[in-house]
Motif scaffolding. Structure first.
Motif, PDB file in Angstrom:
ATOM      1  N   ALA A  71       0.810  -1.217   0.000  1.00  0.00           N
ATOM      2  CA  ALA A  71       0.000   0.000   0.000  1.00  0.00           C
ATOM      3  C   ALA A  71       0.843   1.267   0.000  1.00  0.00           C
ATOM      4  CB  ALA A  71      -0.908  -0.004   1.230  1.00  0.00           C
ATOM      5  N   ASP A  72       2.140   1.176   0.293  1.00  0.00           N
ATOM      6  CA  ASP A  72       2.988   2.378   0.306  1.00  0.00           C
ATOM      7  C   ASP A  72       3.705   2.595  -1.018  1.00  0.00           C
ATOM      8  OD1 ASP A  72       2.254   3.227   2.769  1.00  0.00           O
ATOM      9  OD2 ASP A  72       4.177   2.878   3.752  1.00  0.00           O
ATOM     10  N   CYS A  73       4.433   1.601  -1.480  1.00  0.00           N
ATOM     11  CA  CYS A  73       5.192   1.777  -2.727  1.00  0.00           C
ATOM     12  C   CYS A  73       4.391   1.385  -3.969  1.00  0.00           C
ATOM     13  CB  CYS A  73       6.497   0.992  -2.683  1.00  0.00           C
ATOM     14  SG  CYS A  73       6.303  -0.805  -2.582  1.00  0.00           S
ATOM     15  N   LYS A  74       3.156   0.857  -3.759  1.00  0.00           N
ATOM     16  CA  LYS A  74       2.223   0.520  -4.848  1.00  0.00           C
ATOM     17  C   LYS A  74       2.791  -0.526  -5.795  1.00  0.00           C
ATOM     18  CE  LYS A  74       0.084   4.109  -3.145  1.00  0.00           C
ATOM     19  NZ  LYS A  74      -0.852   3.915  -2.020  1.00  0.00           N
ATOM     20  N   ARG A  75       3.589  -1.465  -5.265  1.00  0.00           N
ATOM     21  CA  ARG A  75       4.151  -2.522  -6.110  1.00  0.00           C
ATOM     22  C   ARG A  75       3.589  -3.875  -5.708  1.00  0.00           C
ATOM     23  NH1 ARG A  75      10.399  -2.525  -5.641  1.00  0.00           N
ATOM     24  NH2 ARG A  75       9.867  -2.263  -3.420  1.00  0.00           N
ATOM     25  N   LYS A  97       8.928  -5.019   3.240  1.00  0.00           N
ATOM     26  CA  LYS A  97       9.907  -4.816   4.311  1.00  0.00           C
ATOM     27  C   LYS A  97      10.557  -3.429   4.295  1.00  0.00           C
ATOM     28  CE  LYS A  97      10.861  -9.746   4.810  1.00  0.00           C
ATOM     29  NZ  LYS A  97      11.830 -10.844   4.581  1.00  0.00           N
ATOM     30  N   PRO A  98      10.986  -2.913   3.129  1.00  0.00           N
ATOM     31  CA  PRO A  98      11.559  -1.551   3.133  1.00  0.00           C
ATOM     32  C   PRO A  98      10.559  -0.503   3.607  1.00  0.00           C
ATOM     33  CG  PRO A  98      12.167  -2.700   1.126  1.00  0.00           C
ATOM     34  CD  PRO A  98      11.144  -3.546   1.804  1.00  0.00           C
ATOM     35  N   CYS A  99       9.312  -0.597   3.127  1.00  0.00           N
ATOM     36  CA  CYS A  99       8.296   0.377   3.542  1.00  0.00           C
ATOM     37  C   CYS A  99       7.957   0.214   5.023  1.00  0.00           C
ATOM     38  CB  CYS A  99       7.035   0.220   2.689  1.00  0.00           C
ATOM     39  SG  CYS A  99       7.257   0.726   0.965  1.00  0.00           S
ATOM     40  N   HIS A 100       7.940  -1.038   5.478  1.00  0.00           N
ATOM     41  CA  HIS A 100       7.681  -1.309   6.901  1.00  0.00           C
ATOM     42  C   HIS A 100       8.762  -0.671   7.772  1.00  0.00           C
ATOM     43  CE1 HIS A 100       6.497  -3.619  10.470  1.00  0.00           C
ATOM     44  NE2 HIS A 100       7.782  -3.839  10.654  1.00  0.00           N
ATOM     45  N   ASN A 101      10.026  -0.765   7.332  1.00  0.00           N
ATOM     46  CA  ASN A 101      11.128  -0.178   8.088  1.00  0.00           C
ATOM     47  C   ASN A 101      11.033   1.348   8.131  1.00  0.00           C
ATOM     48  OD1 ASN A 101      12.172  -2.712   8.560  1.00  0.00           O
ATOM     49  ND2 ASN A 101      13.587  -2.646   6.818  1.00  0.00           N
ATOM     50  N   VAL A 102      10.635   1.937   6.992  1.00  0.00           N
ATOM     51  CA  VAL A 102      10.475   3.393   6.940  1.00  0.00           C
ATOM     52  C   VAL A 102       9.390   3.835   7.915  1.00  0.00           C
ATOM     53  CG1 VAL A 102       9.700   5.309   5.492  1.00  0.00           C
ATOM     54  CG2 VAL A 102      11.320   3.646   4.585  1.00  0.00           C
ATOM     55  N   ARG A 103       8.284   3.084   7.938  1.00  0.00           N
ATOM     56  CA  ARG A 103       7.189   3.416   8.851  1.00  0.00           C
ATOM     57  C   ARG A 103       7.615   3.252  10.312  1.00  0.00           C
ATOM     58  NH1 ARG A 103       1.728   3.486   7.864  1.00  0.00           N
ATOM     59  NH2 ARG A 103       1.192   3.968   5.702  1.00  0.00           N
ATOM     60  N   GLY A 104       8.387   2.196  10.595  1.00  0.00           N
ATOM     61  CA  GLY A 104       8.866   1.984  11.964  1.00  0.00           C
ATOM     62  C   GLY A 104       9.767   3.117  12.420  1.00  0.00           C
ATOM     63  N   ALA A 106       9.724   6.183  11.245  1.00  0.00           N
ATOM     64  CA  ALA A 106       8.883   7.377  11.395  1.00  0.00           C
ATOM     65  C   ALA A 106       8.111   7.339  12.713  1.00  0.00           C
ATOM     66  CB  ALA A 106       7.921   7.489  10.221  1.00  0.00           C
ATOM     67  N   ALA A 107       7.657   6.133  13.100  1.00  0.00           N
ATOM     68  CA  ALA A 107       6.909   5.993  14.356  1.00  0.00           C
ATOM     69  C   ALA A 107       7.798   6.319  15.551  1.00  0.00           C
ATOM     70  CB  ALA A 107       6.346   4.582  14.474  1.00  0.00           C
ATOM     71  N   LYS A 108       9.065   5.876  15.497  1.00  0.00           N
ATOM     72  CA  LYS A 108       9.995   6.170  16.583  1.00  0.00           C
ATOM     73  C   LYS A 108      10.280   7.665  16.661  1.00  0.00           C
ATOM     74  CE  LYS A 108      12.379   1.696  16.687  1.00  0.00           C
ATOM     75  NZ  LYS A 108      13.674   1.012  16.486  1.00  0.00           N
ATOM     76  N   GLU A 109      10.451   8.283  15.487  1.00  0.00           N
ATOM     77  CA  GLU A 109      10.714   9.724  15.463  1.00  0.00           C
ATOM     78  C   GLU A 109       9.530  10.499  16.004  1.00  0.00           C
ATOM     79  OE1 GLU A 109      13.526  11.331  14.788  1.00  0.00           O
ATOM     80  OE2 GLU A 109      14.424   9.336  14.660  1.00  0.00           O
ATOM     81  N   LYS A 110       8.323   9.996  15.755  1.00  0.00           N
ATOM     82  CA  LYS A 110       7.116  10.684  16.213  1.00  0.00           C
ATOM     83  C   LYS A 110       7.053  10.758  17.733  1.00  0.00           C
ATOM     84  CE  LYS A 110       2.106  10.711  15.525  1.00  0.00           C
ATOM     85  NZ  LYS A 110       0.942  10.009  14.898  1.00  0.00           N
ATOM     86  N   VAL A 111       7.569   9.742  18.413  1.00  0.00           N
ATOM     87  CA  VAL A 111       7.541   9.736  19.884  1.00  0.00           C
ATOM     88  C   VAL A 111       8.843  10.265  20.481  1.00  0.00           C
ATOM     89  CG1 VAL A 111       5.917   7.822  19.988  1.00  0.00           C
ATOM     90  CG2 VAL A 111       8.370   7.333  20.013  1.00  0.00           C
ATOM     91  N   GLY A 112       9.715  10.820  19.630  1.00  0.00           N
ATOM     92  CA  GLY A 112      10.935  11.426  20.166  1.00  0.00           C
ATOM     93  C   GLY A 112      12.215  10.758  19.721  1.00  0.00           C
ATOM     94  N   GLY A 113      12.150   9.849  18.746  1.00  0.00           N
ATOM     95  CA  GLY A 113      13.352   9.196  18.250  1.00  0.00           C
ATOM     96  C   GLY A 113      13.639   7.871  18.927  1.00  0.00           C
TER      97      GLY A 113
END
Length: 217
Positions: A71-75, A97-104, A106-113
């Motif tokens: 659903a992220d990279c549309k492939r 997996k690459p998109c999942h890692n990017v989301r993970g 981003a989630a960590k950064e959202k709560v302060g890294g």
């Protein structure tokens, strides 16, 4: 009065200023009511202006057996390219997996890294809270007050965070199993032998012969 750290206030506030949150470790919101309301308003505005994300494959898209649409990279990729999860009928997540890692990330950064992520999981505090403690300690260890405070010290029985310590002081507490009596005995032991060496040297200099001080416990 019981208090809790609010990241946006950058200080501790009375717990009465926090609303309830069953998902947090202490049952309270992460921010005081004032800042929680401000964050909620910004979040609502962001959702209104955010472009709609396509969660389902485009109509008519052919997906071969053993493959899945990201659903992220549309492939369309083999199932092996997706992370495993028991929450999906296919046993695989919605993102490769690459998109999942990017989301993970981003989630960590959202709560302060990642630093906040690990501090919260292990000690229940954020990086901002640890930095606040460090400033109040003047950047140095809460015990020796000389070396940089680089380690979070906590009560191993209750999990409560106590202060920030240097490597040596933190390790020393661990070696003595946080036992105050053992620490006092160790302090008395060092003090006695330091004084003993002083008296032995003083008497020897004065020519008064050998002296053998006895430590009474």
């Amino acid at each position: 009065m019981a208090s809790k750290f609010c990241k946006d206030c950058d200080d501790y506030r009375p717990v009465a200023e926090f609303s309830s949150n069953a998902r947090s470790r202490d049952g309270l919101a992460f921010y005081c009511r004032k800042h929680l309301a401000e964050r909620a308003a910004r979040s609502r505005e962001s959702r209104r202006s955010r472009p709609r994300v396509q969660r389902r494959p485009p109509h008519g898209l052919s997906i071969p057996a053993g493959s899945k649409w990201c659903a992220d990279c549309k492939r369309v990729l083999p199932l092996e390219e997706f992370v495993r999860t028991a929450a999906s009928k296919t046993g695989r997540g919605s993102y490769c997996k690459p998109c999942h890692n990017v989301r993970g990330h981003a989630a960590k950064e959202k709560v302060g890294g990642s630093r906040t992520y690990h501090l919260t999981r292990r000690y229940g505090i954020t990086a901002a809270e640890a930095d606040h403690m460090l400033r109040r300690q003047g950047g140095v260890c809460a015990i020796c007050a000389t070396a940089p405070a680089a380690h979070v010290d906590h009560d191993h029985a209750t999990g409560a965070v106590r202060a920030l310590l240097c490597f040596n002081c933190n390790g020393g507490l661990g070696q003595f199993k946080d036992d105050p009596e053992m620490l006092r005995e160790a302090a008395d032991y060092v003090a006695f032998h330091t004084l003993r060496q002083y008296f032995v040297a003083t008497f020897a200099t004065a020519g008064l012969g050998p002296v053998r001080p006895v430590r009474v416990r």
